[in-house]
Scaffold this motif. Structure first.
Motif, PDB file in Angstrom:
ATOM      1  N   LEU A 201       0.854  -1.185   0.000  1.00  0.00           N
ATOM      2  CA  LEU A 201       0.000   0.000   0.000  1.00  0.00           C
ATOM      3  C   LEU A 201       0.891   1.236   0.000  1.00  0.00           C
ATOM      4  CD1 LEU A 201      -2.821  -1.002   2.520  1.00  0.00           C
ATOM      5  CD2 LEU A 201      -3.032  -0.739   0.055  1.00  0.00           C
ATOM      6  N   GLY A 202       1.315   1.650  -1.184  1.00  0.00           N
ATOM      7  CA  GLY A 202       2.250   2.762  -1.291  1.00  0.00           C
ATOM      8  C   GLY A 202       1.731   4.061  -0.708  1.00  0.00           C
ATOM      9  N   ILE A 203       0.405   4.221  -0.635  1.00  0.00           N
ATOM     10  CA  ILE A 203      -0.148   5.459  -0.093  1.00  0.00           C
ATOM     11  C   ILE A 203       0.270   5.673   1.352  1.00  0.00           C
ATOM     12  CG2 ILE A 203      -2.333   4.389   0.647  1.00  0.00           C
ATOM     13  CD1 ILE A 203      -3.727   7.007  -0.163  1.00  0.00           C
ATOM     14  N   TYR A 204       0.508   4.584   2.085  1.00  0.00           N
ATOM     15  CA  TYR A 204       0.918   4.737   3.480  1.00  0.00           C
ATOM     16  C   TYR A 204       2.281   5.419   3.594  1.00  0.00           C
ATOM     17  CZ  TYR A 204      -2.865   2.142   5.775  1.00  0.00           C
ATOM     18  OH  TYR A 204      -4.082   1.747   6.289  1.00  0.00           O
ATOM     19  N   GLY A 205       3.141   5.251   2.602  1.00  0.00           N
ATOM     20  CA  GLY A 205       4.427   5.938   2.622  1.00  0.00           C
ATOM     21  C   GLY A 205       4.258   7.444   2.627  1.00  0.00           C
ATOM     22  N   TYR A 206       3.224   7.918   1.931  1.00  0.00           N
ATOM     23  CA  TYR A 206       2.923   9.355   1.918  1.00  0.00           C
ATOM     24  C   TYR A 206       2.238   9.775   3.218  1.00  0.00           C
ATOM     25  CZ  TYR A 206       3.922   9.111  -3.073  1.00  0.00           C
ATOM     26  OH  TYR A 206       4.534   8.919  -4.291  1.00  0.00           O
ATOM     27  N   LEU A 207       1.214   9.015   3.620  1.00  0.00           N
ATOM     28  CA  LEU A 207       0.463   9.396   4.816  1.00  0.00           C
ATOM     29  C   LEU A 207       1.336   9.380   6.068  1.00  0.00           C
ATOM     30  CD1 LEU A 207      -2.944   7.548   4.257  1.00  0.00           C
ATOM     31  CD2 LEU A 207      -2.372   9.945   3.798  1.00  0.00           C
ATOM     32  N   ASP A 208       2.283   8.439   6.131  1.00  0.00           N
ATOM     33  CA  ASP A 208       3.097   8.302   7.344  1.00  0.00           C
ATOM     34  C   ASP A 208       4.018   9.494   7.583  1.00  0.00           C
ATOM     35  OD1 ASP A 208       1.923   5.945   8.057  1.00  0.00           O
ATOM     36  OD2 ASP A 208       3.538   4.653   7.305  1.00  0.00           O
ATOM     37  N   VAL A 209       4.277  10.305   6.550  1.00  0.00           N
ATOM     38  CA  VAL A 209       5.115  11.498   6.763  1.00  0.00           C
ATOM     39  C   VAL A 209       4.278  12.771   6.867  1.00  0.00           C
ATOM     40  CG1 VAL A 209       7.069  10.448   5.570  1.00  0.00           C
ATOM     41  CG2 VAL A 209       5.522  11.954   4.290  1.00  0.00           C
ATOM     42  N   MET A 210       2.970  12.657   6.728  1.00  0.00           N
ATOM     43  CA  MET A 210       2.104  13.827   6.821  1.00  0.00           C
ATOM     44  C   MET A 210       1.824  14.178   8.282  1.00  0.00           C
ATOM     45  SD  MET A 210       1.977  14.488   3.713  1.00  0.00           S
ATOM     46  CE  MET A 210       0.940  15.940   3.861  1.00  0.00           C
ATOM     47  N   PRO A 211       1.534  15.443   8.585  1.00  0.00           N
ATOM     48  CA  PRO A 211       1.295  15.840   9.977  1.00  0.00           C
ATOM     49  C   PRO A 211       0.212  15.012  10.680  1.00  0.00           C
ATOM     50  CG  PRO A 211       1.586  17.787   8.628  1.00  0.00           C
ATOM     51  CD  PRO A 211       1.548  16.628   7.692  1.00  0.00           C
ATOM     52  N   LYS A 212      -0.834  14.635   9.953  1.00  0.00           N
ATOM     53  CA  LYS A 212      -1.901  13.844  10.574  1.00  0.00           C
ATOM     54  C   LYS A 212      -1.660  12.341  10.479  1.00  0.00           C
ATOM     55  CE  LYS A 212      -5.696  17.164  10.065  1.00  0.00           C
ATOM     56  NZ  LYS A 212      -7.059  17.383   9.523  1.00  0.00           N
ATOM     57  N   GLY A 213      -0.549  11.935   9.854  1.00  0.00           N
ATOM     58  CA  GLY A 213      -0.259  10.510   9.728  1.00  0.00           C
ATOM     59  C   GLY A 213      -1.356   9.787   8.967  1.00  0.00           C
ATOM     60  N   ARG A 214      -1.655   8.570   9.358  1.00  0.00           N
ATOM     61  CA  ARG A 214      -2.694   7.792   8.677  1.00  0.00           C
ATOM     62  C   ARG A 214      -4.093   8.285   9.033  1.00  0.00           C
ATOM     63  NH1 ARG A 214      -0.299   1.553   8.541  1.00  0.00           N
ATOM     64  NH2 ARG A 214       1.786   2.177   7.844  1.00  0.00           N
ATOM     65  N   ASN A 215      -4.216   9.004  10.117  1.00  0.00           N
ATOM     66  CA  ASN A 215      -5.483   9.642  10.496  1.00  0.00           C
ATOM     67  C   ASN A 215      -6.624   8.626  10.544  1.00  0.00           C
ATOM     68  OD1 ASN A 215      -6.785  11.989  11.364  1.00  0.00           O
ATOM     69  ND2 ASN A 215      -7.534  12.470   9.316  1.00  0.00           N
ATOM     70  N   GLU A 216      -6.311   7.435  11.029  1.00  0.00           N
ATOM     71  CA  GLU A 216      -7.321   6.387  11.179  1.00  0.00           C
ATOM     72  C   GLU A 216      -7.823   6.434  12.615  1.00  0.00           C
ATOM     73  OE1 GLU A 216      -5.282   3.615   7.712  1.00  0.00           O
ATOM     74  OE2 GLU A 216      -4.918   3.118   9.819  1.00  0.00           O
ATOM     75  N   THR A 217      -8.803   7.289  12.835  1.00  0.00           N
ATOM     76  CA  THR A 217      -9.198   7.676  14.194  1.00  0.00           C
ATOM     77  C   THR A 217     -10.463   6.989  14.691  1.00  0.00           C
ATOM     78  OG1 THR A 217     -10.364   9.584  13.261  1.00  0.00           O
ATOM     79  CG2 THR A 217      -8.088   9.922  13.992  1.00  0.00           C
ATOM     80  N   GLY A 218     -10.943   5.994  13.993  1.00  0.00           N
ATOM     81  CA  GLY A 218     -12.104   5.250  14.452  1.00  0.00           C
ATOM     82  C   GLY A 218     -13.269   5.401  13.489  1.00  0.00           C
ATOM     83  N   PRO A 219     -14.220   4.494  13.560  1.00  0.00           N
ATOM     84  CA  PRO A 219     -14.438   3.543  14.662  1.00  0.00           C
ATOM     85  C   PRO A 219     -13.617   2.263  14.588  1.00  0.00           C
ATOM     86  CG  PRO A 219     -16.181   3.336  13.054  1.00  0.00           C
ATOM     87  CD  PRO A 219     -15.335   4.491  12.595  1.00  0.00           C
ATOM     88  N   HIS A 220     -12.959   2.002  13.456  1.00  0.00           N
ATOM     89  CA  HIS A 220     -12.268   0.721  13.301  1.00  0.00           C
ATOM     90  C   HIS A 220     -10.756   0.831  13.435  1.00  0.00           C
ATOM     91  CE1 HIS A 220     -16.156  -0.757  12.125  1.00  0.00           C
ATOM     92  NE2 HIS A 220     -16.195   0.053  11.079  1.00  0.00           N
ATOM     93  N   TYR A 221     -10.208   2.047  13.355  1.00  0.00           N
ATOM     94  CA  TYR A 221      -8.781   2.307  13.536  1.00  0.00           C
ATOM     95  C   TYR A 221      -7.918   1.572  12.511  1.00  0.00           C
ATOM     96  CZ  TYR A 221     -10.632   4.352  17.747  1.00  0.00           C
ATOM     97  OH  TYR A 221     -11.377   5.111  18.613  1.00  0.00           O
TER      98      TYR A 221
END
Length: 256
Positions: A201-221
């Protein structure tokens, strides 16, 4: 969103300290990748035949004249109306890479247990062009532990991701790698399931360096908190914890 604010010199000092950890992490990744490639191989003696949009094809055919094959186990069973957002997100990465992979002796194919007619309906709706085959008339999905018989689902006990667990569904996702030698012998070299698939999942490489990170805040995280089929962003709907997307007008029990 609040965060520590520093001077440029203070930021540089912290960044250089983190760089040392990043380099160590990169070296650890390289070592892990070498260990993956060093795994023993399993010879495939069973003949697997799949349905493609052009007819019957064998596992050997899927190599397309190359020696390496990456198979995406797409989570789509027969009659499954809702598509898996995680699988959809993963395969959205591949089309820009296909020419590079094929030039580097790697063929890529998705496989699902759904009949080829149902696969083709989804493929066309999503505008996907990568090769996709059906294992509907084959034991392939069961042999590679991504599909399960109804009894296993009912008893909440099936072998998935290298352990006995509750699969929740008859079809789950994963990735498998194969090698074909000059004599035509095929070997299974690697498989990954569950979060093991995040490396694709190459998109995680981008999200992981962003200020909000993966921003998986629920309900499933996890990614079902935000990921949708690429043609459904901004159109509502919801995703269940099993990863299946439901359109806004879906009348299933999940919406009750």
């Amino acid at each position: 969103m609040q965060h520590e604010i520093a001077s440029r010199d203070e930021w540089l000092k912290a960044r250089v300290a983190l760089l040392a950890k990043e380099k160590a992490f990169t070296r650890a990744q390289e070592e892990m990748s070498a260990q993956r490639r060093a795994l023993p191989w399993v010879k495939i003696d069973k003949e697997y035949v799949f349905d493609s949009r052009s007819g019957k094809v064998t596992l050997a055919d899927l190599f397309g004249g190359r020696s390496q094959l990456f198979l995406k186990h797409f989570m789509k069973g027969p009659g499954q109306g809702q598509q898996c957002v995680g699988c959809s997100l993963e395969v959205d990465h591949i089309e820009g890479l296909m020419a590079h992979l094929e030039n580097h002796d790697v063929s890529y194919v998705a496989v699902a247990r759904a009949p080829i007619s149902e696969i083709e309906t989804l493929r066309k709706a999503m505008g996907w062009h990568f090769p996709w085959v059906s294992s509907f008339h084959s034991d392939f999905n069961y042999d590679f532990n991504v599909s399960f018989i109804p009894r296993e689902v009912a008893e909440k006990n099936a072998y998935y991701n290298y352990r006995q667990t509750d699969p929740g569904l008859e079809d789950l996702s994963g990735e498998s790698v194969f090698y074909k030698d000059d004599d035509g012998q095929i070997f299974h070299t690697y498989s990954a399931f569950s979060r093991g698939g995040e490396q694709f999942l190459g998109i995680y490489g981008y999200l992981d360096v962003m200020p909000k990170g993966r921003n998986e805040t629920g309900p499933h995280y996890n990614l079902v908190d935000w990921a949708r089929p690429k043609n459904m962003y901004g159109k509502g709907g919801m995703v269940g914890n099993n990863g299946r997307y439901h359109e806004p007008d879906c009348a299933c029990s999940l919406h009750e």
